[in-house]
Every structure is written in C-alpha cells, then in structure tokens.
Design a protein around this motif. Sequence first.
Motif, mmCIF file in Angstrom:
data_model
loop_
_atom_site.group_PDB
_atom_site.id
_atom_site.type_symbol
_atom_site.label_atom_id
_atom_site.label_comp_id
_atom_site.label_asym_id
_atom_site.label_seq_id
_atom_site.Cartn_x
_atom_site.Cartn_y
_atom_site.Cartn_z
ATOM 1 N N LYS A 203 0.792 -1.228 0.000
ATOM 2 C CA LYS A 203 0.000 0.000 0.000
ATOM 3 C C LYS A 203 0.833 1.293 0.000
ATOM 4 O O LYS A 203 0.308 2.359 -0.204
ATOM 5 C CB LYS A 203 -0.981 0.014 1.169
ATOM 6 C CG LYS A 203 -0.342 -0.118 2.535
ATOM 7 C CD LYS A 203 -1.435 -0.170 3.604
ATOM 8 C CE LYS A 203 -0.869 -0.362 4.989
ATOM 9 N NZ LYS A 203 0.159 0.591 5.385
ATOM 10 N N ASP A 204 2.154 1.194 0.250
ATOM 11 C CA ASP A 204 2.931 2.426 0.381
ATOM 12 C C ASP A 204 3.598 2.858 -0.926
ATOM 13 O O ASP A 204 3.784 4.045 -1.154
ATOM 14 C CB ASP A 204 4.011 2.270 1.456
ATOM 15 C CG ASP A 204 3.410 2.103 2.834
ATOM 16 O OD1 ASP A 204 2.303 2.642 3.042
ATOM 17 O OD2 ASP A 204 4.012 1.432 3.683
ATOM 18 N N THR A 254 -1.315 2.795 -4.354
ATOM 19 C CA THR A 254 -0.155 3.195 -3.539
ATOM 20 C C THR A 254 0.250 4.648 -3.733
ATOM 21 O O THR A 254 0.914 5.208 -2.884
ATOM 22 C CB THR A 254 1.066 2.332 -3.893
ATOM 23 O OG1 THR A 254 1.457 2.616 -5.234
ATOM 24 C CG2 THR A 254 0.743 0.856 -3.763
ATOM 25 N N HIS A 255 -0.060 5.230 -4.868
ATOM 26 C CA HIS A 255 0.214 6.636 -5.189
ATOM 27 C C HIS A 255 1.691 6.967 -5.338
ATOM 28 O O HIS A 255 2.056 8.128 -5.425
ATOM 29 C CB HIS A 255 -0.433 7.553 -4.147
ATOM 30 C CG HIS A 255 -1.883 7.237 -3.933
ATOM 31 N ND1 HIS A 255 -2.833 7.523 -4.869
ATOM 32 C CD2 HIS A 255 -2.518 6.609 -2.901
ATOM 33 C CE1 HIS A 255 -4.008 7.114 -4.419
ATOM 34 N NE2 HIS A 255 -3.832 6.551 -3.239
ATOM 35 N N ARG A 256 2.537 5.956 -5.312
ATOM 36 C CA ARG A 256 3.967 6.196 -5.531
ATOM 37 C C ARG A 256 4.521 5.072 -6.399
ATOM 38 O O ARG A 256 4.230 3.903 -6.124
ATOM 39 C CB ARG A 256 4.734 6.212 -4.216
ATOM 40 C CG ARG A 256 4.528 7.470 -3.402
ATOM 41 C CD ARG A 256 5.142 7.301 -2.030
ATOM 42 N NE ARG A 256 4.576 8.253 -1.095
ATOM 43 C CZ ARG A 256 5.126 9.429 -0.791
ATOM 44 N NH1 ARG A 256 6.261 9.777 -1.326
ATOM 45 N NH2 ARG A 256 4.541 10.241 0.056
ATOM 46 N N TYR B 130 -1.734 14.328 -5.999
ATOM 47 C CA TYR B 130 -2.723 13.483 -5.327
ATOM 48 C C TYR B 130 -3.288 14.184 -4.105
ATOM 49 O O TYR B 130 -4.512 14.208 -3.895
ATOM 50 C CB TYR B 130 -2.071 12.153 -4.933
ATOM 51 C CG TYR B 130 -2.979 11.212 -4.201
ATOM 52 C CD1 TYR B 130 -4.186 10.806 -4.767
ATOM 53 C CD2 TYR B 130 -2.646 10.722 -2.945
ATOM 54 C CE1 TYR B 130 -5.022 9.938 -4.104
ATOM 55 C CE2 TYR B 130 -3.475 9.859 -2.275
ATOM 56 C CZ TYR B 130 -4.666 9.463 -2.848
ATOM 57 O OH TYR B 130 -5.487 8.609 -2.179
ATOM 58 N N ARG B 156 0.268 13.426 2.376
ATOM 59 C CA ARG B 156 -1.004 12.747 2.610
ATOM 60 C C ARG B 156 -1.303 12.652 4.092
ATOM 61 O O ARG B 156 -2.415 12.851 4.552
ATOM 62 C CB ARG B 156 -0.875 11.327 2.047
ATOM 63 C CG ARG B 156 -1.776 11.021 0.916
ATOM 64 C CD ARG B 156 -1.830 9.546 0.686
ATOM 65 N NE ARG B 156 -0.597 9.002 0.133
ATOM 66 C CZ ARG B 156 -0.384 7.695 -0.027
ATOM 67 N NH1 ARG B 156 -1.303 6.844 0.327
ATOM 68 N NH2 ARG B 156 0.755 7.271 -0.526
#
Lengths: 327, 430
Positions: A203-204, A254-256, B130, B156
């Motif tokens: 998730k990271d 994960t956005h990365r 984001y 975030r």
Amino acid sequence: MAVKNLIDGVREAMHEEMARDPRVVLLGEDVGIRGGVFRASEGLVGEFGEARVIDAPLGESGIAGVAIGMALNGLRPIAEMQFADFIHPAFNQIVSEAAKIRYRSNNDFHVPMVIRAPFGGGVHGALYHSQSVEAFFMHVPGLKIVVPSTPADAKGLLKSAIRDEDPVMYFEHKRTYRLVRGEIPDGDFTVPIGKARTVREGKDLSIFAYGLMAVFAEQAALELEKEGVSAEVIDLRTLLPLDREAILSSIGKTHRGLVVYEANRTMGAGAEVAALIAEEALFELDAPVRRLAGPDLPAMPFNTVQEEHFMPNPEKIVHAARELLAS
Amino acid sequence: MPQLGESVTEGTIGRWLKQVGDQVEKYEPIVEVATDKVNAEVPSPFSGVLTEIIAAEGETLSVGQPICEIAEQGGDSAEAPAAAKVPDAPTPKAPAAGAMDTADAPQPVPAAYEPLGAAQNAGRVRTSPYVRRLANDAGIDLQLVPASGAEGRVTREDLARFQQQAPASAAAAAPAQPAAAAPQIPQPAPPVQPPAMAGDRFMDLTPMRRTIAEHMVRSKREAPHATAWFEVDMSSVVALRKRIRAEFEEREGVPLTYLPFVTKAAVEALREFPQINASWGGDKIIVHGPVHVGLAVAIPDGLIVPILRNADGLSIAGIARGANDLITRARAGRLTLTDIEGGTFTVNNPGSYGSVFSAPVINQPQAAILSMEAIVKRPVVVQGDAIAVRSMMFLSFSFDHRVLDGAMANQYLASVKRRLEAMGPETAVY
C-alpha cells in the motif's frame, strides 16, 4: 507440481510444443548436438531430429531471416540468439521484415515466430554477454516482448509466444536461469501475453520491474517490510504491449511508483512506464515517479566492483524506495 | 528571497528600506529580512529602479521566491531582460491610478500595492497532485495544513491529520489571518497531540523555537554527549573584579562580568589543546585554525549564540567589549548573519541565573561546550587542611565523545581551572 529452475521452464515449453505441434522448429547456434550453451535445448535434437532442431551457422541475421521465411511458409520457428548481445546483426530482419509483414501485406502474410535471447548482466559476462536490448524493440509496433521471472511464467509465456500468430521477442535473464526456483504446474498451461503479475500486494509504493529485477524487487520488498513499509511489486512480464491497467490500478492504490530495470537508464522501459503514469494518473501521484536503472554507460564492466556498480540490486532498490517515500 | 545561511530555508520580510519608484544602487540594502536566526539587510544585486514590491512586510517566503522587481538602468542592456520582467523604463501598470498626472515626478509610480490574497497564495503550497486532489475533494484549503514533508511539502499524512483535527483546527484557523498558517518549514512529523485539558493553551512555534528544537534533537541524536565537571576556586578572580570593576566600567563603558575572565581562560586553554576547538566532519575531524567562541545568549523568545571572532587575540577587556556588543545586539534583534556563523566552541553562562550544575547540550557540529555556573561561597578544605570560605564555581563541560575522550577533556578543564585560579592582582586585563 514440482520445484524447478527457470531454464527447466524454457526447455519444457519447447519440448511440449514440439511434441504437440509438428510445425514447431528450433534453430540457432549450438542448439542441436550441444543442447544450447545454457542447456536450454538439451535432448531435443535426439528426440525431434536434425530437421527440426537446426544448428545454424554463426550469423544472427541469417537465423532471423531463415526463421521469418519458415514462418511465412507455415512453420512455427523458435530462433535462438545465443546472447541478446549478438542480436544486433538481426535487427534489420526483425524490425524491417518480421514486425512489418502483416501490415505491409494487408494481412495476407504474418510471421508466427519466436526469438529467444538470453540477456542481462551480473554474471561476469562483460560487455558482449551482459546487454539488455529490450528497449530497442519496445519502439517497434508489430512486435511483442515478454520477459519471464519465474519458472512457471517461463514455461507459460513461451508456450503463448510459440502459439502467437505474430513475432514475439522472448528475453530470458541469464542470471535467473538457475537462481530462480519455483513450482511449475503440471500439464499444459499458458500464461497470457500482455498481463502483468502482482508479485505481492502493498500500500505504500509500487515497484515495477521485470526479469531479474522483479526477483530483486521482491527481495527488497521483504527488507522494506521489516521497516514497516508495505511495497507492492508488479512483475511486468510483458513489455510490449504494457499492461496499462495493472500499472495504473497499482498506482491508484499506492500513489507512488518506482520502476526498476537493468538496462541503461535513458529511454529504457522505465521511461514508458513513467510516462504512462504521468499521462494517465497524475492526480493519483503523491511523488514523482522514480527510475532505478543501470547507468548510461556504453557497456557492463567485467570487474566485480564496477559490475556491482552497474547492476541494480535489492539494497539499491530498498534505498530508492526509501528516497521515494521521503519525497 | 536570497539564501541567508546554510540551513535557512525561508525568511520573513521585515521593513522595506526602498519603496516603489526609488532608485537603488548595486549592493545598497533594499529590505530587512528576518530568518529563524537573524535579521539581515538584503543588498540589491542590480542598480536600477524598484518597480514592484511583491512580498509585503510580514510575509514569509521560501528561499528563491521573488520579493520585488528592479528595472535595470544604464547598465549593460544585454543583461537587463534577465534581471527584470519589465525590460525598459518602468511603465505604470495601472494608468488609471493617476500617477502620470504629476508631470514632475521623475519616476512613474505604479498603482498602490495590493497584498496577495489567499487565492493567489494557494498556488504556492508545495504538495503532490494526489494530495491536491484529495484536499480539493474535501474542500480543504491546503494553506491551513501544517506541512511535514520534504522541502515543506504537505503530505497525505499531514492532510489526514488535519482532517482528524478538523473541528478544532477549523475553529482556530477561521479567525486567524492567512499569514499565520503560511510558514511551512520542514520538520519531523509532530508527535500525537495529547488531548487538551481545561486551561491548556497552544503556543505556535516561532521559527526560532522550531530551529532550536531541531538543533537540540539533532545534537542529542547524533553526538554521544559526555559531561565532566570541575570545581574552580574563583576567590582571586572575585577579588580582582571587585577591585577594578568601577575603574573598568568607567574606562571601557561596559559592565565587567565574570564571563570575560572565564572566556579568556577557556580560550587560552583551547590554544593549549587545539583538538577541543574542533568539529565532527563525518569521516574526519576538523581541527579549526581560528578560535571563534559562541556565547549563548538568552533572548525573550529563545536563545541565540553570536560568535566572538578570533577570541584568542583578545584581552579580558576586549572580550568584555565584544561580548557586550553581541549580547546587546542579540537582545535587540540586531545581529547580522555573520554574527552567528562559524563558531568553533561555545561558552554558556547559566550561572548568571543561579545554576550551580548543568549538563549542556553541544552546539552542533562543534566538539564541546563549556558552561560556567554560579559562583557560590562555600566552606572548603584548603592548603594545610584548614577550612576556609571560598568563592567556588563549577565548570560543566559537555563534549562529543566521537571527537575526543575523557582524558583530553579533563586535561583541558584542568588547564582552564589552573588559569582561573592563577588570576590575581597582576593579571593583565586590558
């Protein structure tokens, strides 16, 4: 199921496909009596004979050209380049002929051919036995490119490549041949071209890799887990066409993103993955996409210290992941 | 906003010394800028006319942000476009302002400056696409979210934390002016806040408080501190000071405290043990040539350590004058950047508040810090096993155990002690 080497998967796929389909033939340098320099085709000439397992002269352009001719005339050739480093004389045949015939002939002709080529470094192969050439071919519409990183994928992807109606480049990382062990399902099965494999969920951050680097990325993820970092590892498996959905959905989680490849950094597979994410998923991104790749050097050095400098490894991946998480 | 020091990432505009329309010469100070360390005057990099003030007084900007525009005049015209957005002679941006009517005005005066509104400032928040999307979806003004990410980015996690505390934060943030939320200094993720109890109040961190916190944590985390204490008989120094004090203060015009005596002894001992005057350099030890002594000064909102340069060349009177100048200017907020950079050793004087014993934190990356404690009359055993009332003082000395060991530290302290106890009527003060 049995635990086997990655090269067992290559051999089994060729064996089963040759047994299943009499149109399948193998040609290349030392593939016959010698059984291939890596023993990928060991035993095949004895079973299928010299008409179907052909020792070719040292001439990669000829091997590719003959295979194209065979494919156009109804056979399903597997052309082996002894090392991917030697594929360059065949570049013209692959790019100008194999990749374009279906388009050029308005669908009248097509080239159901596989080109197998061991690639990659970290094996003290130095400059003529360590190259990663996939990016040259990623630029060519009409080709498909696959790179397995497990024994099961090696077998399933090669079977799919042999059964494909168009030319498929099948790159095998030499270091994975006997380094990677895993279960190969019994019986006939295929792995679809164009589908990435989620090695582990996280998730990271997402680590995208293929070949040996997918193996290293998984090791790095285990290390990162000890630090409380949950890394998702995606084995791209197919570089052309890329599995866009898998890449974008992982980034959505994960956005990365970190792309790891061993080839020279500039204009490598990582550039395409990074561009895809930038174009399609900018507003999912929590940090710029990073690339960890081989340096832009003319060749893989021979001595250990410099070779290690060139090769990405699990430690470098962990470091790059940490940097990505901190940015 | 120029880079005003190694670790300085942002500055707050103080007073504009030049106004729109003013002629400025190259190197002429145009604005005062307050950083977390000092106030500095920013010199003009060009000669020309100040055409626009972009950053208003009180506004905090990160290094590299534009603060004003200057139209170059006279100079090499090839350079002009690079230096200023307005390439030629400045023209009024709003002709309707009526400034042109004053025909004799040598420079056209642009329309009155309008402070940037929150909407314009919003574009300056550093964050990821984001997080921007998440904040947009949730209707949160990212300006109000405290940042903890690299280079002051709102992460975030920052946004999630802010959302959790939303009811309290929103109430607190609503009346505050936007400028209060503007500073976003990189900082470690703040610890989970304990629930507020009745009567609690929150104090916003000033840039100085935040810097002190970062430096102290860094010092304690990086440098293995060892502390040694020596007891010094200050009776002769007390007597000396008492005897010469009135004359000294009349002659020098500055008060004579014990600080110059201790600093003098400390500096002389540094000459004897140069390895104390050193810094940890990662893969090496840097033994400093000059002796630049930092003097820790308490100021109303924190602590600052101005530097007494080349203190090894100063007499006791010279140290007294130099220290007095630095302390006076520190308390008045008039230190310049050069006053606080380049220290090689620190002397601290908690004794002035009555402390008799302490364990000082080293001022990184220096190797050591010396604290002089209060001078207290105590019965002590003196020569001949007699008991006498003497003026005693502890020296508290913390050192970076990576750079030096106890043996050298204690030899150094013994040297300081010997030098202080040897002071007397013959000691040269001037």
